[in-house]
Design an enzyme around this catalytic site. Sequence first.
Site, PDB file in Angstrom:
ATOM      1  CB  VAL A   1      -0.948   0.072   1.321  1.00 42.07           C
ATOM      2  CG1 VAL A   1      -1.863  -0.952   1.027  1.00 42.07           C
ATOM      3  CG2 VAL A   1      -0.271   0.003   2.699  1.00 42.07           C
ATOM      4  CD  GLU A   2       0.445   5.358   3.055  1.00 39.91           C
ATOM      5  OE1 GLU A   2       1.627   5.673   3.001  1.00 39.91           O
ATOM      6  OE2 GLU A   2      -0.363   5.272   4.159  1.00 39.91           O
ATOM      7  N   GLY A   3       2.108   3.128  -2.519  1.00 36.30           N
ATOM      8  CA  GLY A   3       2.772   2.738  -3.388  1.00 36.30           C
ATOM      9  C   GLY A   3       3.610   1.850  -3.144  1.00 36.30           C
TER      10      GLY A   3
END
Length: 818
Positions: free
Chosen positions: A504-506
Site C-alpha cells: 500500500v501507499e505505493g
Amino acid sequence: MTVLICVAIAVVALLALAYWRAPLWLSSLLLLAGTAYLVLGRGVHWGWAVTVLALLAVLNVKPLRRAFLTGPLFQVFKKITPPMSQTEQEAVDAGTVWWDRDLFSGKPDFDKLHHFPAPRLSAEEQAFLDGPTEALCAMLDDWQITQERKDLPPEVWQFIKEQGFLGMIIKKEYGGLAFSNHAHARVVTKIATRSGTAAVTVMVPNSLGPGELLQHYGTEEQKNYYLPRLAKGVEIPCFALTSPEAGSDAGGIPDFGVVARGSYTDPRTGVLHENVLGIRLSWEKRYITLGPVATILGLAFKLYDPEHLLGKVDEIGITCALIPTDHQGVQIGRRHYPGSAVFMNGPNWGKDVFIPLEWVIGGASYVGQGWRMLVECLSVGRCISLPAMSVASGKLAAYTTGAYARIRNQFGLAIGRFEGVDEALARIGGHAYQMDAAQRLALIGLDMGEKPSVLSGILKYHNTERMRQVINDAMDVHAGKAVCVGPRNYLASGYGAIPVAITVEGANILTRSMIIFGQGAIRCHPFVLKEMRAAMADDAAAFDEAVIGHVGFVISNLARALVMGLTGARLVTAPKSGPTAQNYRDIVRLSSAFAFLADMGMATLGGSLKFREKLSARLGDMLSNLYIATAALKKFHDDGEPREDRPFVRWAVETALYDCQEAMNGFLNNHPSRVLAWGMRWIVFPLGMSLRGPADRVGTRIARALMEPTPARARLIEYMYLPKDAADPVGVLEHALHAVIETEGLESKLRRAQREGQLKAITARERLLEARGKGLISDAEFAAVERARQLKREVIMVDDFDQALAHPDPQAVRRVVI
C-alpha cells in the site's frame, strides 16, 4: 623534468581547487597564472598560452560561452529531455527538499544536522500516550480481533472516537488534538505494538484523507461542518484513490465525472435541490481502508467539461470530492480480506451519481487541482503511518525475541548464546535502530514545516522492507512457537500483515525502482531542476547559469571522490571525535561519490535512465542508505551518545554504508558503457571497495543487550506498549526474563549436581525436590526455581485446539506430564 614537476604541481593545485569547490574565476585566474609562468619562466611554447586563454575566455565570458558552449548544448538538451506530463510536473513540484538535498550535494553539513531540534513530546502529548493510548492498548486482544471478530469490538471503536484518536491532526479550533507529527507517529507506534488492526484504524483518518485535505484546501463551510465531526468520530472518513486499472499509476485513474446540471437530495438535510450545477460521477475503487464503515467518502476522479459549463477546457483534470456514503447511488460496505491483517478495507463504486459542485474539496476553484492536492499531502502521511508501524514491528521483534532467546534453552544453554541466533538478534536490533532513527529524523523535518517528498519514499520503502526482515528473523528464532497460530503467538499477525505494508501507499518495487531516485534526482540535485525548467521555458540564459554550475559541481565531486578514496577520507574534518568520527568521514566520501555517479548516470543515459529501473533503483539505494546512516548518527547524538548504544549505532551506520557501497558496485557492474564504468570505478574506488559491514563482535553486543533488561534495550523499545500482566503472552516475557536470569546460577548448580551423581531422579521436577531434600538448595531457592520454570513454560507453550481449530485450551500450560 622541471616542467613535469610544474605540471604535477598544477594538477594537484587544480585538484585542490576542485576539492574545495573554488569559484570558476579563482580557478581560471590560477590556471592563467600557472600558464604564464610556464611560458615566460620555463620556455613552454606560447601556443599553450593561446589555447588556455581561449578556453578560459569561452568559460568566463558569457556571450562567448553561450555562443560556443552552452548554446549548442541547450539545443541538444531540449531535444533529449523527455516531456513532463501535468501529473509528473505536479509530483516534482510537490513537497519540499530538506536534509536529502545535503546528501545529494556531496558535502553534507553535519553542524546543520545536529542543530535540528531533537524530537520532544509536549506535556499534553505525553499525557495522551500515558493515558488514553495506554488504556486503548489494554483493551486490545489481537487474537479476538483478527480471528474471532475480524473487527475491533464496539467498545474499542467507541473509545477511539470519544478520546479523539481520529482527530490527532485536526486543529483545536475544530475540536481536534493538533498533535505534532512526532506525537502522531508515536501514538500509532504504541498501538501497533499491540494490534495492527487498531493502529490502521487510527492512522488512516490522520494520514492522507479528508481531514488532511480539508484543512489545507477546504472551503470555510466544509471545514466548519466536517472537521469537528471528524475530530470526534461522528464521521468516519475514507479516501478512494486506487482503481482496478490504476494502482501505482494513480495519475491514470479511469474514474470520471462530467460537469452537468441535475438534481439531488442532500442526505444531511433531506432537502431536494433541483437544476443545480454539479458533476455526474462514475467510478470503481478498491483497497479503500475504512471504506466499509465510512460515513464520508473522499473520491479522486478525472473531471471533464464537454459543454464548457465551467470554462473553455474539455478535460479539467484530476479532482477530489467529499461525498456522504448514504448519498443515492454510492455503493459501499463490502470488505476485502487481507489475510491476518484484518482491518476495515473494501471496494466502493457508483454509476451516474450526481453531486453538487460544492462537494468538491475546496469548491469550484479547486476543480482539476486534485493531483497536486494529493501529492502535496502524501509526503506527510507516508513519513508517518507505515514507517511508524514498521518501527513498532522492530520494537516488538527486538523485545520479544531478545527475551525469548534468553528464556528458551537448548542443550542446557540459552538459545541466544548460539552464534546463529546471535546473528539474527543483531539484525533485529540493528534494523530496529535504523528504522526508528530514519523516521525520527523525518519527523523532525515535518515538525519544522517541511514536506519531504523524497524522504517519504525512502521511509516507505526501507522501513517496510526492514520490517519484513526483522519479523522474518524473529520468526526464525521463535521457530515452532511463531508458526503455530493462536492467542499466545504475538508474531503471526505482524507476519501476515507484511504484504499489506509492502503493497500500500505505493508498491515497494515501484517506490524503489522509480520514485526515490527519479524524484530525488530532480528535486534534490542543485542544478538538474533548474536546467529542466530553463529548457521548458526556452530560457537560454537561465540554462547557461545552471549548466556552468553543474559542470563545476561534477568536477568538484569527481575530485572529492578521488581524493577521499585515495586517503580513506582521513583528511575530512569530522564533527565528532571518538568512535563515530570515521563514520562521518565515510559519509562525506560516499556522498561525493554518489553525487558524481548520479550525474554521470544522468549524463550518459539521459532520459533512458527513467526506464533503466535497476540502475535507477541502485542510485536510490545509495541516497537512501546515506540518509539512514546520518539518521542513526543524529539519533545517537540526540540521545546523548550513551556508551551502551554504541554497538547499535555502529551496526546501523556501518551496515548502511556497506549497503551504499554495494549499490555503487552494482551500478558500475551494470552500466552499459564498460569503458566509462571502468573510469568511474577508478575514481570512486581507487583502492578498491574498502568499507566492511559490522564485525561479528558488534552484533554479539547487540544480542547480549537485547537478552537483558539493559538501558540500551529500554531506549530501543521506547513507546512500545508493555503489558504488566503475567497472564498476557507478551507481558509474561519480562517476568520470565527476570526470573530466569535470577535462577541461572541455581540451574547451573543443579545440572552440575546431576552430572556428579548427587541427583538421580528422572524428571526435572523430581530432581528439584531431591535437591531441596538433600540440602543442596534452600526453600527460597526451590521456590525461585519453581517459579522461573513455570514462567518459562508460560513463554514457550504453543496453543493447541480442538479438531475443528475453533477453541484453544487455556489450561494447556498446566498440562504437566513429565
